[in-house]
Scaffold this motif. Structure first.
Motif, mmCIF file in Angstrom:
data_model
loop_
_atom_site.group_PDB
_atom_site.id
_atom_site.type_symbol
_atom_site.label_atom_id
_atom_site.label_comp_id
_atom_site.label_asym_id
_atom_site.label_seq_id
_atom_site.Cartn_x
_atom_site.Cartn_y
_atom_site.Cartn_z
ATOM 1 N N LEU A 85 -98.632 23.626 36.360
ATOM 2 C CA LEU A 85 -98.286 23.632 34.941
ATOM 3 C C LEU A 85 -99.530 23.522 34.070
ATOM 4 O O LEU A 85 -99.618 24.153 33.024
ATOM 5 C CB LEU A 85 -97.327 22.485 34.611
ATOM 6 N N LYS A 86 -100.504 22.722 34.525
ATOM 7 C CA LYS A 86 -101.732 22.579 33.736
ATOM 8 C C LYS A 86 -102.497 23.893 33.693
ATOM 9 O O LYS A 86 -103.139 24.198 32.688
ATOM 10 C CB LYS A 86 -102.621 21.478 34.325
ATOM 11 N N ILE A 87 -102.458 24.643 34.779
ATOM 12 C CA ILE A 87 -103.147 25.937 34.770
ATOM 13 C C ILE A 87 -102.426 26.910 33.850
ATOM 14 O O ILE A 87 -103.047 27.581 33.032
ATOM 15 C CB ILE A 87 -103.272 26.498 36.198
ATOM 16 N N ILE A 88 -101.095 26.944 33.942
ATOM 17 C CA ILE A 88 -100.347 27.854 33.080
ATOM 18 C C ILE A 88 -100.523 27.457 31.619
ATOM 19 O O ILE A 88 -100.599 28.300 30.738
ATOM 20 C CB ILE A 88 -98.853 27.879 33.464
ATOM 21 N N SER A 89 -100.646 26.164 31.354
ATOM 22 C CA SER A 89 -100.860 25.708 29.976
ATOM 23 C C SER A 89 -102.287 25.907 29.516
ATOM 24 O O SER A 89 -102.633 25.525 28.414
ATOM 25 C CB SER A 89 -100.544 24.224 29.830
ATOM 26 N N ARG A 90 -103.155 26.398 30.402
ATOM 27 C CA ARG A 90 -104.558 26.664 30.085
ATOM 28 C C ARG A 90 -105.365 25.395 29.855
ATOM 29 O O ARG A 90 -106.371 25.407 29.150
ATOM 30 C CB ARG A 90 -104.689 27.578 28.862
ATOM 31 N N ILE A 91 -104.926 24.277 30.428
ATOM 32 C CA ILE A 91 -105.699 23.055 30.286
ATOM 33 C C ILE A 91 -106.826 23.049 31.310
ATOM 34 O O ILE A 91 -107.949 22.671 31.001
ATOM 35 C CB ILE A 91 -104.802 21.818 30.449
ATOM 36 N N ILE A 92 -106.543 23.477 32.535
ATOM 37 C CA ILE A 92 -107.587 23.561 33.544
ATOM 38 C C ILE A 92 -107.643 24.982 34.092
ATOM 39 O O ILE A 92 -106.700 25.758 33.922
ATOM 40 C CB ILE A 92 -107.373 22.561 34.696
ATOM 41 N N GLN A 93 -108.738 25.300 34.756
ATOM 42 C CA GLN A 93 -108.914 26.635 35.312
ATOM 43 C C GLN A 93 -108.617 26.626 36.799
ATOM 44 O O GLN A 93 -108.928 25.652 37.479
ATOM 45 C CB GLN A 93 -110.364 27.071 35.140
ATOM 46 N N PRO A 94 -108.043 27.695 37.318
ATOM 47 C CA PRO A 94 -107.871 27.771 38.765
ATOM 48 C C PRO A 94 -109.221 28.021 39.440
ATOM 49 O O PRO A 94 -110.141 28.542 38.819
ATOM 50 C CB PRO A 94 -106.932 28.970 38.946
ATOM 51 N N THR A 95 -109.328 27.645 40.716
ATOM 52 C CA THR A 95 -110.548 27.922 41.462
ATOM 53 C C THR A 95 -110.600 29.393 41.847
ATOM 54 O O THR A 95 -111.654 30.005 41.895
ATOM 55 C CB THR A 95 -110.591 27.058 42.735
ATOM 56 N N ALA A 96 -109.432 29.949 42.115
ATOM 57 C CA ALA A 96 -109.351 31.374 42.405
ATOM 58 C C ALA A 96 -108.022 31.885 41.864
ATOM 59 O O ALA A 96 -107.102 31.117 41.620
ATOM 60 C CB ALA A 96 -109.443 31.616 43.908
ATOM 61 N N GLY A 97 -107.963 33.210 41.711
ATOM 62 C CA GLY A 97 -106.735 33.805 41.207
ATOM 63 C C GLY A 97 -106.686 33.754 39.697
ATOM 64 O O GLY A 97 -107.625 33.309 39.045
ATOM 65 N N ARG A 98 -105.586 34.252 39.152
ATOM 66 C CA ARG A 98 -105.494 34.226 37.695
ATOM 67 C C ARG A 98 -104.032 34.223 37.263
ATOM 68 O O ARG A 98 -103.143 34.609 38.001
ATOM 69 C CB ARG A 98 -106.222 35.424 37.097
ATOM 70 N N VAL A 99 -103.845 33.737 36.055
ATOM 71 C CA VAL A 99 -102.521 33.752 35.447
ATOM 72 C C VAL A 99 -102.656 34.532 34.152
ATOM 73 O O VAL A 99 -103.563 34.286 33.364
ATOM 74 C CB VAL A 99 -102.022 32.323 35.138
ATOM 75 N N ARG A 100 -101.760 35.504 33.971
ATOM 76 C CA ARG A 100 -101.766 36.234 32.713
ATOM 77 C C ARG A 100 -100.434 35.996 32.042
ATOM 78 O O ARG A 100 -99.419 35.793 32.712
ATOM 79 C CB ARG A 100 -101.959 37.726 32.967
ATOM 80 N N GLY A 101 -100.440 36.020 30.736
ATOM 81 C CA GLY A 101 -99.180 35.754 30.068
ATOM 82 C C GLY A 101 -99.070 36.438 28.729
ATOM 83 O O GLY A 101 -100.050 36.927 28.173
ATOM 84 N N LYS A 102 -97.840 36.461 28.249
ATOM 85 C CA LYS A 102 -97.560 37.048 26.941
ATOM 86 C C LYS A 102 -96.870 36.011 26.088
ATOM 87 O O LYS A 102 -95.972 35.330 26.553
ATOM 88 C CB LYS A 102 -96.615 38.246 27.105
ATOM 89 N N GLY A 103 -97.276 35.919 24.846
ATOM 90 C CA GLY A 103 -96.619 35.009 23.930
ATOM 91 C C GLY A 103 -97.242 33.631 23.935
ATOM 92 O O GLY A 103 -98.117 33.323 24.731
ATOM 93 N N THR A 104 -96.764 32.803 23.028
ATOM 94 C CA THR A 104 -97.332 31.469 22.896
ATOM 95 C C THR A 104 -96.744 30.532 23.944
ATOM 96 O O THR A 104 -95.596 30.670 24.338
ATOM 97 C CB THR A 104 -97.045 30.897 21.503
#
Lengths: 424, 287
Positions: A85-104
């Motif tokens: 959840l913290k990664i999706i909320s952009r509070i912390i960064q993943p070590t590998a991989g990525r999450v992309r999203g649309k909207g607030t």
């Protein structure tokens, strides 16, 4: 246009223990000096290096979430739910991989984030609202609703440090529940306030979940709530995605897994079995009375406890006792078997606990063997751990059901037809 | 990548394992401007909550400092302030240095102080240092009113001649440059103090010592030639001198020194902003 709003691919997060984040400039300089300049390995640093272990909080997690879906995230403590959840909320960064999203994205990882004790309720509503990405007009529009939902109209211009903890939490939840991001992330927010307010929160959650534009990610240990509110769920275990799909299936397999391998204990070698020179416990099992062996123990399930001990002393008067503890450490009951004179060899015991007796929650059984009905011979503590899931029908209440036990006693309720003895 | 761009649609945001040097979103900063102003407002509310004198402290603090400085440096030690009355001379220095000092100490520990927010909710990390800058600039503006009052007193009652010169126009730029200097130093130290807690002990001492290589309590003209380079290498020096020259008609600076100050500060600001932006996402795991 696809309506995927969150796309996570190969998300991993490693926490290093021991190496970084020691927070001391001196240590960092010393380490750099030793390893880079002197090219020598100081034994102290080697030891430190060996101790340093990597913890994979998340390992190669991928999923896609579509607009309007309500997702539950389940798993044991430390499974990586909050990290995700913290990664999706952009509070912390993943070590590998990525999450992309649309909207607030509005995340509510902790109720009351950003509240300052010295400021009034009004100021705090604005700060929290802005923190969660709302603008001034949006907050003004929702202001009345937020205040009336929290029920603290009188105290809105009082610093929140003067609030009772209940008022504080109610205001905090109200702000969060009324914000309108495209993606709402909630972590264990149901455990707030008194029962009436919990009910209000769940209703509000339900209302949000029904909104077809709102995407919700919801972490909870309340399986009943996940099951009820979410259509989709994912189950994380030690940072890995174990199962993903319709909420009913995922929740059932998760709850089922909690019980497997924990209910049956057998020891083949009497010398290593728990016990002492007098008695050894050879088996200690809990058999749920339900048709499918992989099913979930819930409040309706009758339970049978079976055990087998090896007695090493001839002609001794033995009896056994079963203690059931809940996870708060309180003993729910202590039942004792009749005492019998036993010869050397195997002694068996069995005890039935009817269904509709235990409340939902986590429990463990302990087994005690007693000689001459007074002298403890051996106490085997925490032998069987199990969880009782909630089950309810004909009720709209999904908060925690109160009570140490949840028996179904005969209970009649209805209009009074007996001749009136009142003021008549 | 180019192939997938056609089939895939637009993503509003992305979280990856690396933050690039250029991961800037001015749009995002702009979207959070309400939060910025709300934080500034909060700072003002908080500072004077439950105090008797309230916002009066904004001007009382420099006044009390002024009394001490005039007594110690002006009367006892006898720092020569030229033709300018010591009160005016010291007040100018105190106000500008106050901005510098408060802004630096306010931003140098933000990762520790604001961890309760940074680790719980996402918003552009720069909002916090920017709001602190805003708070201190606003305080400085209020303090300028005090300066004006003292000026008017000296003008009317002590008939101190007022020399208005064209450099007055440069004052706002000088103030902004001083703020930019403190902010960039604060941003650098916020990253360092987050990593190395030891530094927090040195920071306060360091800024206090730094004051002595800045012409706050003495004019640059008073510095012996032999060690003058130590003071002029400080980008703040020319700015303090031009500030006093514009207001009091006394100060020594050259166009070259001003250019050096401006360019080095702008460079520092850009570098510190970029570094802060890059490090901030990673530091949440460390603090």
């Amino acid at each position: 246009m696809s309506n995927v709003v969150i796309d996570a691919s190969g998300v991993s997060k490693v926490y290093r223990l021991g190496v970084t984040g020691t927070g001391s400039f001196r240590q960092d300089v010393k380490r750099w000096w030793n390893t880079k300049l002197l090219k020598q390995e100081n034994p102290f640093f080697q030891a430190e290096q060996a101790k340093a272990s990597e913890i994979w909080a998340l390992q190669d997690v991928s999923f896609q979430i579509k607009r309007g879906e309500v997702w539950g995230i389940v798993g044991d403590n430390g499974a990586g739910k909050s990290t995700l959840l913290k990664i999706i909320s952009r509070i912390i960064q993943p070590t590998a991989g990525r999450v992309r999203g649309k909207g607030t994205v509005g995340s509510l990882l902790e109720v009351g984030t950003g509240f300052h004790p010295e400021l009034t309720g009004r100021e705090n509503i604005f700060i929290s609202g802005h923190l969660l990405g709302m603008n001034k007009a949006q907050i003004r529009e929702k202001f009345e609703e937020i205040v009336s939902f929290s029920g603290i109209e009188q105290f809105i211009d009082t610093p929140v440090k003067r609030y009772s903890s209940g008022m504080y939490v109610r205001l905090a939840f109200s702000v969060a529940a009324h914000l309108e991001p495209d993606i709402l992330i909630m972590d264990e927010v149901l455990a707030v306030g008194d029962i009436a307010f919990q009910k209000k929160c769940l209703d509000k959650m339900q209302q949000l979940a029904n909104d077809s534009h709102r995407t919700i990610l919801f972490v909870s240990h309340n399986m009943q709530a996940v099951h009820h509110l979410c259509q989709q769920a994912m189950w994380l275990q030690r940072g890995k995605l174990v199962s993903i799909g319709p909420a009913t299936e995922v929740v059932n397999s998760y709850v089922g897994s909690l019980q497997q391998n924990k209910l049956r204990h057998r020891w083949l070698d009497a010398n290593t079995a728990p016990g002492n020179e007098y008695v050894r416990i050879l088996s200690f099992e809990l058999i749920p009375g339900m048709p499918a062996p992989e099913g979930v123990i819930d409040v309706r399930t009758p339970l049978t406890v079976r055990f087998c001990i090896q007695n090493n002393e001839a002609g001794v008067l033995l009896n056994a006792g079963l203690h059931l503890y809940n996870y708060a450490g309180e003993c729910v009951f202590d039942v004792a078997s009749p005492a019998v004179v036993c010869e050397e060899g195997m002694v068996k015991g069995e005890c039935h606990i009817p269904g509709h007796f235990l409340n939902d929650g986590a429990y463990y059984f302990s087994l005690i063997v007693v000689r001459d009905t007074s002298i403890p011979v051996y106490y085997y503590e925490g032998g069987i751990h199990f969880e009782v899931a909630d089950y309810r029908e004909n009720t709209a209440w999904f908060g925690k059901w109160k009570g140490a036990v949840r028996p179904q006693f005969p209970f009649s309720f209805g209009p009074d037809h007996s001749p009136s003895t009142g003021s008549g | 990548m180019a192939l997938s761009a056609g089939t895939n649609d637009h993503w509003d945001w992305e979280v990856g394992s690396r933050s690039t040097w250029g991961s800037w979103s001015f749009q995002e900063l702009w979207a959070y401007r309400h939060l910025l102003f709300r934080f500034i407002r909060r700072d003002f509310l908080l500072n004077y909550q439950q105090t008797i004198l309230g916002p009066l402290w904004i001007v009382l603090q420099p006044v009390l400092t002024l009394v001490v400085y005039v007594l110690v440096f002006g009367k006892w030690i006898g720092v020569s302030t030229g033709t300018v009355p010591p009160v005016l001379f010291f007040l100018c220095g105190i106000l500008l240095w106050g901005l510098c000092n408060d802004l630096f100490t306010g931003t140098a520990f933000i990762f520790t102080w604001y961890n309760y927010l940074y680790s719980k909710v996402y918003f552009p990390r720069l909002i916090i240092p920017f709001s602190i800058t805003g708070t201190h600039l606003a305080r400085f503006l209020i303090q300028l009113v005090l300066l004006l009052v003292v000026f008017v007193y000296y003008w009317f009652w002590r008939s101190q001649p007022v020399v208005l010169n064209v450099w007055l126009l440069f004052v706002p730029i000088a103030v902004l440059l001083v703020a930019a200097f403190s902010l960039s130093l604060g941003l650098l130290f916020s990253i360092l103090t987050a990593r190395y807690r030891d530094l927090s002990n040195i920071v306060h001492l360091g800024i206090r010592l730094f004051m002595f290589v800045t012409p706050v309590i003495y004019p640059l003209a008073l510095v012996p030639q032999g060690i003058r380079w130590l003071v002029t290498i400080n980008p703040l020096t020319a700015l303090f001198e031009v500030f006093r020259y514009a207001l009091l008609g006394q100060g020594s600076f050259t166009a070259g020194q001003l250019a050096y100050s401006s360019l080095s500060i702008i460079l520092m600001l850009v570098l510190s902003l970029v570094w802060f932006n890059k490090q901030s996402a990673r530091l949440i795991d460390v603090v």
